[in-house]
Design a protein around this motif. Structure first.
Motif, short mmCIF file in Angstrom:
data_model
loop_
_atom_site.label_atom_id
_atom_site.label_comp_id
_atom_site.label_asym_id
_atom_site.label_seq_id
_atom_site.Cartn_x
_atom_site.Cartn_y
_atom_site.Cartn_z
N GLU A 21 0.82 -1.21 0.00
CA GLU A 21 0.00 0.00 0.00
C GLU A 21 0.86 1.26 0.00
O GLU A 21 0.59 2.21 -0.75
N GLN A 22 1.88 1.28 0.84
CA GLN A 22 2.75 2.45 0.93
C GLN A 22 3.57 2.62 -0.36
O GLN A 22 3.82 3.74 -0.80
N THR A 23 3.96 1.51 -0.96
CA THR A 23 4.69 1.56 -2.22
C THR A 23 3.83 2.22 -3.29
O THR A 23 4.30 3.08 -4.03
N LYS A 24 2.56 1.82 -3.36
CA LYS A 24 1.65 2.42 -4.35
C LYS A 24 1.50 3.92 -4.12
O LYS A 24 1.47 4.69 -5.07
N SER A 25 1.42 4.33 -2.85
CA SER A 25 1.30 5.76 -2.54
C SER A 25 2.52 6.53 -3.01
O SER A 25 2.41 7.61 -3.61
N LEU A 26 3.72 5.99 -2.74
CA LEU A 26 4.95 6.66 -3.16
C LEU A 26 5.06 6.71 -4.69
O LEU A 26 5.40 7.74 -5.26
N LEU A 27 4.72 5.63 -5.34
CA LEU A 27 4.79 5.60 -6.80
C LEU A 27 3.79 6.57 -7.42
O LEU A 27 4.09 7.24 -8.40
N ASP A 28 2.60 6.66 -6.83
CA ASP A 28 1.61 7.63 -7.31
C ASP A 28 2.13 9.05 -7.16
O ASP A 28 1.96 9.89 -8.05
N ALA A 29 2.79 9.34 -6.04
CA ALA A 29 3.33 10.67 -5.81
C ALA A 29 4.43 10.99 -6.82
O ALA A 29 4.48 12.09 -7.37
N CYS A 30 5.32 10.04 -7.08
CA CYS A 30 6.39 10.24 -8.06
C CYS A 30 5.81 10.49 -9.45
O CYS A 30 6.27 11.38 -10.17
N ALA A 31 4.82 9.69 -9.82
CA ALA A 31 4.20 9.86 -11.13
C ALA A 31 3.51 11.21 -11.23
O ALA A 31 3.59 11.90 -12.25
N HIS A 32 2.87 11.62 -10.14
CA HIS A 32 2.18 12.91 -10.12
C HIS A 32 3.18 14.05 -10.31
O HIS A 32 2.95 14.97 -11.10
N ILE A 33 4.30 13.99 -9.62
CA ILE A 33 5.33 15.03 -9.75
C ILE A 33 5.85 15.07 -11.18
O ILE A 33 5.92 16.14 -11.80
N SER A 34 6.24 13.93 -11.69
CA SER A 34 6.80 13.87 -13.04
C SER A 34 5.79 14.36 -14.08
O SER A 34 6.12 15.18 -14.95
N ASN A 35 4.56 13.89 -13.98
CA ASN A 35 3.53 14.29 -14.94
C ASN A 35 3.20 15.77 -14.83
O ASN A 35 3.00 16.45 -15.84
N HIS A 36 3.13 16.28 -13.62
CA HIS A 36 2.81 17.69 -13.43
C HIS A 36 3.91 18.58 -14.01
O HIS A 36 3.62 19.59 -14.65
#
Length: 148
Positions: free
Chosen positions: A98-113
């Motif tokens: 669960e925590q891995t998914k949260s971190l990966l979502d945050a990284c993707a959000h930063i990169s995409n933004h």
């Protein structure tokens, strides 16, 4: 209220305020240049942040996957042998996922933004250049009519 009493109350209030915290401004120039403001970020800085987020996403996906698979296998083995620790490790593995998914979502959000921001700024720059160019053309037309 007498004048002396008023003056005494003002003096007491001033004494109380002298012990309050005061925030001072950071000195304007520390030899680093003449840039105004607190934060300056250039395209190169944003590209580095976006690249780091993208790299973290890729590397963490790989390494966290290895950790998850190994932990799941260990948890299954321990549970199969009757150890209570197997259930606890299985629980930790679920939280890890669960925590891995949260971190990966945050990284993707930063990169995409940052990618979106870069593209939007390029579009804005293009629009502004076109608008300024149109104004210059209009000005030239007015100058030609005036005989300049």
């Amino acid at each position: 209220m007498a004048w002396e009493e008023w003056e005494q109350l003002k003096a007491q209030a001033a004494d109380r305020h002298s012990t309050r915290m005061q925030l001072n401004q950071y000195p304007a120039d520390q030899g680093g240049g003449s840039t105004q403001g607190d934060l300056v970020v250039g395209h190169k800085d944003l590209e580095q942040v976006g690249h780091a987020a993208h790299d973290l996403f890729g590397h963490f996906t790989t390494y966290s996957g290895h950790a998850r698979v190994a932990s799941e296998a260990a948890a299954g083995g321990l549970k199969g042998e009757g150890f209570a620790l197997g259930g606890a490790l299985e629980h930790v593995t679920e939280r890890w996922s669960e925590q891995t998914k949260s971190l990966l979502d945050a990284c993707a959000h930063i990169s995409n933004h940052l990618r979106y921001t870069k593209n939007q700024h390029a579009a804005d720059d293009s629009y502004i250049a076109g608008a300024v160019s149109s104004i210059a053309t209009l000005d030239k037309g007015f100058d030609d009519r005036k005989g300049h």
